[in-house]
Write a protein that holds these residues in place. Structure first.
Motif, PDB file in Angstrom:
ATOM      1  N   ILE A  74      39.172  93.305  14.154  1.00 39.10           N
ATOM      2  CA  ILE A  74      39.080  92.381  13.461  1.00 39.10           C
ATOM      3  C   ILE A  74      39.902  92.221  13.884  1.00 39.10           C
ATOM      4  O   ILE A  74      40.494  90.692  13.693  1.00 39.10           O
ATOM      5  N   GLN A  77      40.106  89.977  16.665  1.00 38.38           N
ATOM      6  CA  GLN A  77      39.721  88.240  16.513  1.00 38.38           C
ATOM      7  C   GLN A  77      40.179  87.522  15.652  1.00 38.38           C
ATOM      8  O   GLN A  77      40.011  85.999  15.798  1.00 38.38           O
ATOM      9  N   PHE A 225      38.832  85.491   6.420  1.00 40.01           N
ATOM     10  CA  PHE A 225      39.272  86.344   6.366  1.00 40.01           C
ATOM     11  C   PHE A 225      40.742  86.363   5.618  1.00 40.01           C
ATOM     12  O   PHE A 225      41.549  87.827   5.352  1.00 40.01           O
ATOM     13  N   VAL A 230      36.265  90.764   3.634  1.00 36.64           N
ATOM     14  CA  VAL A 230      37.419  91.316   4.920  1.00 36.64           C
ATOM     15  C   VAL A 230      38.543  91.344   4.559  1.00 36.64           C
ATOM     16  O   VAL A 230      39.359  92.373   5.619  1.00 36.64           O
ATOM     17  N   ALA A 260      33.687  87.665  11.188  1.00 38.80           N
ATOM     18  CA  ALA A 260      34.802  87.896  11.394  1.00 38.80           C
ATOM     19  C   ALA A 260      34.854  88.803  12.846  1.00 38.80           C
ATOM     20  O   ALA A 260      36.010  89.080  12.973  1.00 38.80           O
ATOM     21  N   ILE A 261      33.519  89.413  13.532  1.00 37.64           N
ATOM     22  CA  ILE A 261      34.162  90.816  14.261  1.00 37.64           C
ATOM     23  C   ILE A 261      33.121  89.737  15.753  1.00 37.64           C
ATOM     24  O   ILE A 261      34.276  90.052  16.421  1.00 37.64           O
TER      25      ILE A 261
END
Length: 396
Positions: A74, A77, A225, A230, A260-261
């Motif tokens: 994450i 990302q 995010f 998350v 998110a991934i």
């Protein structure tokens, strides 16, 4: 293959369904049935392990290792999305070069800050904040005779540079910037408002629309995010990461974790990277590992492989969550495992005590129980493209 809540008769078909249903809720028993149940339980455990192995790497078995991998994935990302957003702002700056921006909003905020600072004791004043306010208030150009002329209008690139500095300040420590997060956010928000007004009335074709698209991209990123669960993983220990992302197993939480991934078109990524896919596979296998762990019947004695409770499995993970985690073929394989677990546990309960009847009806019932178990596991291994062929030679 089955996509509905199974009964024993779903597996045995039309073969004396009433007899089978009665047999599986009464204590018929018998050592042959118990032996068959134990053998099928071991085979089901093998199928479950094969299913999990196809979902993701073995790393997922370790809570700490899987949590660390997901957290790192994450973070990558986040860095990628931030890079995309920075690129979009650069493109916007190229479109808007020398577009005049009325900075009256920024100047009003700067004047308010300057007055607030002046009312503080010298030891309480923030020198960096005062310098920033003065820079905005004194902005102008050098006119005739070398005299500086103050103005309420600045080129787009100047205001965008202030915006970028405010944004970096928000992400940095107060000890590094000398300004609190709240102060940085106030200047950042007002700079955006001034730029939005300028873009809306600009003669540059499409500038207003493109500005809104860039802002929308940033809003999506912040919502995922910074403002969802998350964000909790950034300071979490590895063993807590998957639990925090799963947020109780809800499908919406899993959907956010997937975004998110893996990213997605909404974050400027049409195809996930191989590294992101592996991280996602670790995440989803870890969730399924936890579900199967919760569904293991610890109270069952005498089994080399602990049997699965289909009821506990249904409670451990919802159907909606499974739909978010698994592809259709994987979903069917999971359904098959749950179906066979239910059939085996029904037969195991039926075999809980010795059955001594030698009547033709009693012998027929035992054969039907063998058939129910055997048919159920054969359906699992033969019907699932994920775990097919793992085990053969089932009871007849």
């Amino acid at each position: 293959e089955t996509g509905v809540t199974p009964k024993v008769t779903d597996v045995t078909g039309a073969r004396l369904p009433a007899v089978v249903e009665r047999a599986t809720v009464q204590t018929l028993g018998g050592q042959p049935i118990s032996a068959a149940v134990e053998r099928q339980t071991a085979q089901l455990a093998t199928a479950k392990d094969a299913f999990l192995a196809r979902l993701g790497p073995q790393t997922a078995e370790d809570v700490v290792a899987s949590g660390g991998a997901v957290s790192a994935g994450i973070q990558k990302q986040i860095a990628r999305v931030k890079g995309v957003e920075d690129y979009l702002w650069q493109e916007l700056r190229g479109m808007a070069t020398d577009t005049p921006v009325n900075i009256s909003g920024l100047k009003k905020l700067a004047a308010d800050v300057e007055r607030q600072q002046a009312n503080l004791l010298p030891s309480q004043r923030n020198g960096k904040l005062t310098a920033l306010a003065n820079e905005i208030l004194d902005y102008g150009f050098v006119g005739g005779g070398g005299k500086k002329v103050k103005t309420d209008t600045a080129p787009w690139q100047v205001v965008d540079e202030w915006r970028r500095a405010f944004g970096e300040g928000i992400e940095s420590s107060e000890l590094l910037t000398g300004l609190s997060r709240g102060q940085q956010e106030r200047f950042y928000a007002v700079a955006l408002q001034d730029m939005e007004r300028a873009a809306a009335v600009s003669a540059v074709p499409g500038l207003g629309r493109y500005y809104q698209e860039v802002r929308a991209f940033g809003a999506r990123a912040r919502q995922l995010f910074n403002e969802s669960h998350v964000a909790n993983i950034l300071d979490a220990d590895p063993e807590q990461v998957v639990m925090l992302l799963q947020a109780g197993g809800g499908p919406t939480a899993v959907k956010r974790a997937r975004a998110a991934i893996l990213g997605g078109p909404e974050f400027g990524q049409a195809t996930p990277s191989p590294e992101a896919r592996e991280t996602w596979n670790i995440f989803r296998r870890r969730i399924l590992e936890a579900a199967f762990e919760k569904a293991t019947d610890k109270s069952a004695a005498g089994f080399l492989s602990e049997p699965l409770s289909a009821l506990k499995l249904e409670k451990a993970i919802s159907k909606a969550t499974l739909d978010e985690l698994l592809a259709p073929a994987e979903r069917q394989a999971f359904n098959n495992i749950a179906t066979v677990a239910k059939v085996i546990r029904q037969a195991e309960r039926a075999g809980g005590t010795t059955y001594t009847s030698t009547t033709p009806q009693g012998i027929a019932t035992q054969h039907l129980l063998y058939g129910a178990i055997g048919s159920g596991v054969a359906m699992l291994f033969g019907g699932s493209p994920v775990v097919g062929g793992v085990v053969g030679g089932l009871v007849a």
